[in-house]
Design a protein around this motif. Structure first.
Motif, short mmCIF file in Angstrom:
data_model
loop_
_atom_site.label_atom_id
_atom_site.label_comp_id
_atom_site.label_asym_id
_atom_site.label_seq_id
_atom_site.Cartn_x
_atom_site.Cartn_y
_atom_site.Cartn_z
N ASP A 139 0.81 -1.23 0.00
CA ASP A 139 0.00 0.00 0.00
C ASP A 139 0.85 1.28 0.00
N CYS A 140 2.17 1.12 0.04
CA CYS A 140 3.04 2.30 0.19
C CYS A 140 3.40 2.89 -1.17
N ILE A 141 3.22 4.20 -1.27
CA ILE A 141 3.44 4.89 -2.55
C ILE A 141 4.92 4.83 -2.98
N PHE A 142 5.84 4.92 -2.02
CA PHE A 142 7.25 4.86 -2.39
C PHE A 142 7.68 3.43 -2.76
N CYS A 143 7.08 2.43 -2.11
CA CYS A 143 7.33 1.04 -2.53
C CYS A 143 6.85 0.84 -3.97
N LYS A 144 5.73 1.47 -4.31
CA LYS A 144 5.21 1.37 -5.68
C LYS A 144 6.19 2.02 -6.67
N LYS B 237 4.93 7.40 4.83
CA LYS B 237 5.46 6.54 5.88
C LYS B 237 6.45 5.51 5.34
N HIS B 238 7.35 5.99 4.49
CA HIS B 238 8.48 5.20 4.00
C HIS B 238 9.69 6.13 4.14
N LEU B 239 10.67 5.68 4.92
CA LEU B 239 11.86 6.51 5.19
C LEU B 239 12.35 7.20 3.92
N ASN C 299 14.04 -1.13 0.55
CA ASN C 299 13.20 -1.85 1.51
C ASN C 299 12.33 -0.86 2.28
N HIS C 300 11.16 -1.33 2.67
CA HIS C 300 10.22 -0.45 3.38
C HIS C 300 10.54 -0.39 4.87
N TYR C 301 10.94 0.80 5.32
CA TYR C 301 11.04 1.11 6.74
C TYR C 301 10.32 2.43 6.91
ZN ZN Z 1 7.33 1.68 1.33
#
Ligand code: ZN
Ligand code: 5GP
Length: 138
Positions: A5-10, A98-100, A47-49
């Motif tokens: 669900d994280c935009i930066f992971c996308k 909410k992604h560093l 990686n998601h943090y």
């Molecule tokens: Zn993320």
């Protein structure tokens, strides 16, 4: 280790586009979509943090090496008079995504960015107490 669900992971997965500046095994840098100044760039771990303190210690050198490389690129490419580097952790600090991410913000005199910096003096006793609290936790 990504959050679906994280935009930066996308962005990492290429599911949404970005103006990519730099990429290596651990880190990705891209232009902020709503820049404070031209050249405002974000550097993220792949990686998601959520925040710096939650990131795995082993990945920090690679992340800050990318920050260093990208900072030099921003300087070379945009010729700013200076720059700020910062990360926000938690809503109280203004974190929205909410992604560093580490902001690299090129600065020019007369730009609109302002840090509000309400400094204070603390007693020696208080400073010592705070020093103990933090240093004993490391
Ligand atoms: Zn993320
Ligand atoms: P924060 O306040 O969480 O430190 O900052 C988040 C930053 O991410 C903001 O400056 C915002 O403009 C940027 N941002 C939010 N969503 C996107 C996006 O989808 N793509 C890009 N490139 N930047 C984004």
């Amino acid at each position: 280790m990504q959050d679906p669900d994280c935009i930066f992971c996308k962005i990492v997965k290429g599911e949404i586009p970005s103006y990519k500046i730099y990429e290596d095994e651990h880190a990705l840098a891209f232009l902020d979509i709503n820049p404070i100044n031209e050249g405002h760039t974000l550097v993220i771990p792949k990686n998601h943090y959520e925040t710096l303190d939650e990131a795995v210690a082993d990945e920090i050198p690679a992340l800050f090496s990318a920050v260093h490389k990208v900072t030099k690129g921003v300087i070379e490419g945009m010729n700013p008079e200076g720059y700020n580097i910062f990360t926000s952790a938690g809503e109280v600090a203004g974190q929205v995504v909410k992604h560093l991410h580490i902001h690299i913000l090129p600065r020019w005199s007369g730009d609109k960015f302002r840090f509000i910096w309400p400094q204070q003096k603390l007693s020696e006793e208080k400073m010592t107490e705070i020093k103990e609290k933090i240093s004993s936790a490391i």
